[in-house]
Design an enzyme around this catalytic site. Structure first.
Site, PDB file in Angstrom:
ATOM      1  N   HIS A 192      18.781  38.479  10.836  1.00  0.00           N
ATOM      2  CA  HIS A 192      18.852  37.052  11.334  1.00  0.00           C
ATOM      3  C   HIS A 192      19.360  37.392  12.683  1.00  0.00           C
ATOM      4  O   HIS A 192      20.404  38.031  12.870  1.00  0.00           O
ATOM      5  CB  HIS A 192      19.787  36.361  10.400  1.00  0.00           C
ATOM      6  CG  HIS A 192      19.374  35.708   9.262  1.00  0.00           C
ATOM      7  ND1 HIS A 192      20.024  35.719   7.968  1.00  0.00           N
ATOM      8  CD2 HIS A 192      17.775  35.405   8.851  1.00  0.00           C
ATOM      9  CE1 HIS A 192      19.306  35.179   6.883  1.00  0.00           C
ATOM     10  NE2 HIS A 192      17.996  34.966   7.688  1.00  0.00           N
ATOM     11  N   GLU A 199      23.011  36.947  14.288  1.00  0.00           N
ATOM     12  CA  GLU A 199      24.172  37.598  13.638  1.00  0.00           C
ATOM     13  C   GLU A 199      24.517  38.949  14.280  1.00  0.00           C
ATOM     14  O   GLU A 199      24.589  40.027  13.962  1.00  0.00           O
ATOM     15  CB  GLU A 199      23.864  37.933  12.155  1.00  0.00           C
ATOM     16  CG  GLU A 199      23.766  36.591  11.538  1.00  0.00           C
ATOM     17  CD  GLU A 199      23.068  36.502  10.120  1.00  0.00           C
ATOM     18  OE1 GLU A 199      22.820  37.582   9.484  1.00  0.00           O
ATOM     19  OE2 GLU A 199      22.729  35.667   9.506  1.00  0.00           O
ATOM     20  N   ARG A 236      17.895  32.206  14.737  1.00  0.00           N
ATOM     21  CA  ARG A 236      17.880  32.958  13.580  1.00  0.00           C
ATOM     22  C   ARG A 236      16.853  33.683  12.882  1.00  0.00           C
ATOM     23  O   ARG A 236      16.910  34.754  12.637  1.00  0.00           O
ATOM     24  CB  ARG A 236      18.540  31.964  12.382  1.00  0.00           C
ATOM     25  CG  ARG A 236      18.346  32.237  10.942  1.00  0.00           C
ATOM     26  CD  ARG A 236      18.908  31.242  10.027  1.00  0.00           C
ATOM     27  NE  ARG A 236      18.745  31.319   8.794  1.00  0.00           N
ATOM     28  CZ  ARG A 236      19.586  31.626   8.004  1.00  0.00           C
ATOM     29  NH1 ARG A 236      20.606  32.167   8.085  1.00  0.00           N
ATOM     30  NH2 ARG A 236      19.015  31.703   6.605  1.00  0.00           N
ATOM     31  N   HIS A 268      24.580  41.153   7.135  1.00  0.00           N
ATOM     32  CA  HIS A 268      24.427  39.876   7.717  1.00  0.00           C
ATOM     33  C   HIS A 268      25.891  39.523   8.232  1.00  0.00           C
ATOM     34  O   HIS A 268      26.663  40.185   7.807  1.00  0.00           O
ATOM     35  CB  HIS A 268      24.106  38.999   6.556  1.00  0.00           C
ATOM     36  CG  HIS A 268      22.529  39.086   6.116  1.00  0.00           C
ATOM     37  ND1 HIS A 268      21.830  38.110   6.446  1.00  0.00           N
ATOM     38  CD2 HIS A 268      22.153  40.054   5.496  1.00  0.00           C
ATOM     39  CE1 HIS A 268      20.698  38.392   6.034  1.00  0.00           C
ATOM     40  NE2 HIS A 268      20.676  39.623   5.213  1.00  0.00           N
ATOM     41  N   GLU A 310      28.030  40.367   4.066  1.00  0.00           N
ATOM     42  CA  GLU A 310      28.048  39.396   5.236  1.00  0.00           C
ATOM     43  C   GLU A 310      29.469  39.868   5.779  1.00  0.00           C
ATOM     44  O   GLU A 310      30.596  39.719   5.205  1.00  0.00           O
ATOM     45  CB  GLU A 310      28.360  38.036   4.232  1.00  0.00           C
ATOM     46  CG  GLU A 310      27.089  37.448   3.805  1.00  0.00           C
ATOM     47  CD  GLU A 310      26.345  36.859   4.653  1.00  0.00           C
ATOM     48  OE1 GLU A 310      26.462  36.694   5.646  1.00  0.00           O
ATOM     49  OE2 GLU A 310      25.113  36.338   4.222  1.00  0.00           O
TER      50      GLU A 310
END
Lengths: 97, 306
Positions: B66, B69, B124, B193, B267
């Site tokens: 993505h 990020e 994204r 991510h 994440e």
């Protein structure tokens, strides 16, 4: 480079599945041009959403009229983006010097 | 030694230049491999860390699928330097690379990353054209062949979670799939991510626990403890479905179902103060703590082959 002047990021806290459903409905309204950073999932998790300036009033009224709690995470996205850009430029200048 | 500043955000060209520098400076263990090219014909570069003795079992690590990020691509670069420079000095990294190879794809979505620098910082998806729609791009983490098109992915090409016309339609995804399949001995699949500070394992396309749930949970918690040990950053550990929401077509669901038991998605920072716009001052602390978590998983993989 696209600008994001006046865009706000809201943190929305839902209390129940009914309020989540309202947020999922908001997601379907393309004309608002909402950008969900954290999607609606369960009441236990917050929802973060970037809202363009032109949609701010409508979204806030929607949330308030349904008793959905929110706070402002980022007041003006462009301010943060400008700072990020300045940091990058400063770093490049330092590397050169 | 290059002057690359690991504490700031860089353009794609600058990152790609640094990959060459790393391969040159640490030529004994680092090589650059092109595994394909993006929709807009940018190369997909992987750094291979290997002491060069045969086709060893390996660990896959990617970042930036993505594109917005940014802390993930930046952390991946710091981690690349860390692995290369600590081999021969840090017993843990030395032991890892004496037993395993590591493949690192620091920018899994180069078209999107370039677009975030030149046109829209909030982009994204990939940059592929969608037949019959004016909207561009596919969510590359809804495009893997794992519950493709199911809950948590959109069939609307204008949505940020559009799953694409078919599984592996995105060349960025297909290139990784082909590489993993051709290698044949990938033991762990790790993906970076941001944001939310979560460490997740399969499944996302369904809410039934994976067969290795208990083991993956134990490894995940150990990794989260390692992360917390440095700066106190807390991570929540669990399956994708139990931690966030159902999301189909994700990479670690595909890798797990393909047979790669140790499949995890991180994440990274933060929990929302800055979200995707994490200040550059937090890149190195984020990378440092993330590396500790990754290393815990990698050591487990080294000690528990299957």
């Amino acid at each position: 480079l696209e600008t994001f002047v006046g865009h706000q990021v809201l943190r929305i806290k839902t209390r129940n599945e009914e309020q989540l459903k309202k947020l999922r409905f908001l997601e379907t309204l393309d004309h608002l041009e909402l950008d969900f950073w954290l999607n609606p999932s369960t009441p236990a998790l917050p929802v973060d959403v970037r809202i363009p300036a032109h949609s701010l009033q409508a979204v806030k009224i929607f949330l308030e009229s349904h008793g959905i709690e929110y706070s402002i995470l980022i007041e003006d996205l462009q301010v943060i983006l400008d700072r990020e850009k300045q940091d990058i430029v400063a770093s490049q200048q330092m590397e050169r010097s | 030694s290059s002057t690359f500043n690991y504490g700031t955000y860089h353009s794609l060209a600058s990152i790609y230049q640094e990959l060459d520098n790393l391969a040159s400076e640490y030529g004994n263990i680092v090589s650059k491999i092109q595994i394909g090219e993006s929709y807009e014909k940018r190369p997909l570069y992987v750094l291979k860390f290997s002491t060069g003795r045969g086709n060893r079992p390996a660990i896959w690590l990617d970042a930036g699928i993505h594109s917005r990020e940014w802390v993930t691509q930046a952390s991946a670069m710091w981690i690349a330097k860390k692995i290369a420079s600590d081999y021969g000095n840090d017993p843990s990294i030395t032991s890892l690379l004496n037993n395993l190879d590591i493949f690192l794809l620091p920018v899994a979505n180069p078209d999107g990353y370039e677009f975030t620098h030149t046109t829209n910082r909030m982009w994204r998806k990939t940059r592929s054209k969608n037949s019959g729609s004016l909207c561009i791009g596919v969510d590359p983490n809804r495009n893997w062949d794992a519950g493709f098109g199911g809950p948590g992915a959109s069939s609307n090409p204008c949505s940020d979670s559009y799953h694409g016309p078919r599984a592996n339609s995105e060349v960025e995804v297909k290139s990784v799939v082909d590489f993993i399949k051709n290698h044949g001995n990938i033991q762990a699949f790790l993906t970076l991510h941001s944001y939310s500070q979560l460490l997740m394992y399969p499944y996302g396309y369904k809410c039934t626990p994976p067969a290795d749930n208990a083991e993956l949970n134990t490894i995940g918690k150990a990794a989260a403890n390692s992360i917390r040990s440095l700066y106190g950053t807390t991570y929540t550990v669990g399956s994708i479905c139990s931690t966030i929401y159902q999301a189909s077509g994700g990479s670690i669901d595909w890798s797990y179902d393909y047979g790669i038991k140790y499949s995890f998605a991180f994440e990274l920072r933060d929990t929302g103060r800055y979200g995707f716009l994490l200040p550059a001052a937090q890149i190195i602390p984020t990378a440092e703590e993330t590396w500790l978590g990754l290393k815990t998983i990698m050591e487990y993989v080294r000690d528990n082959p299957y």
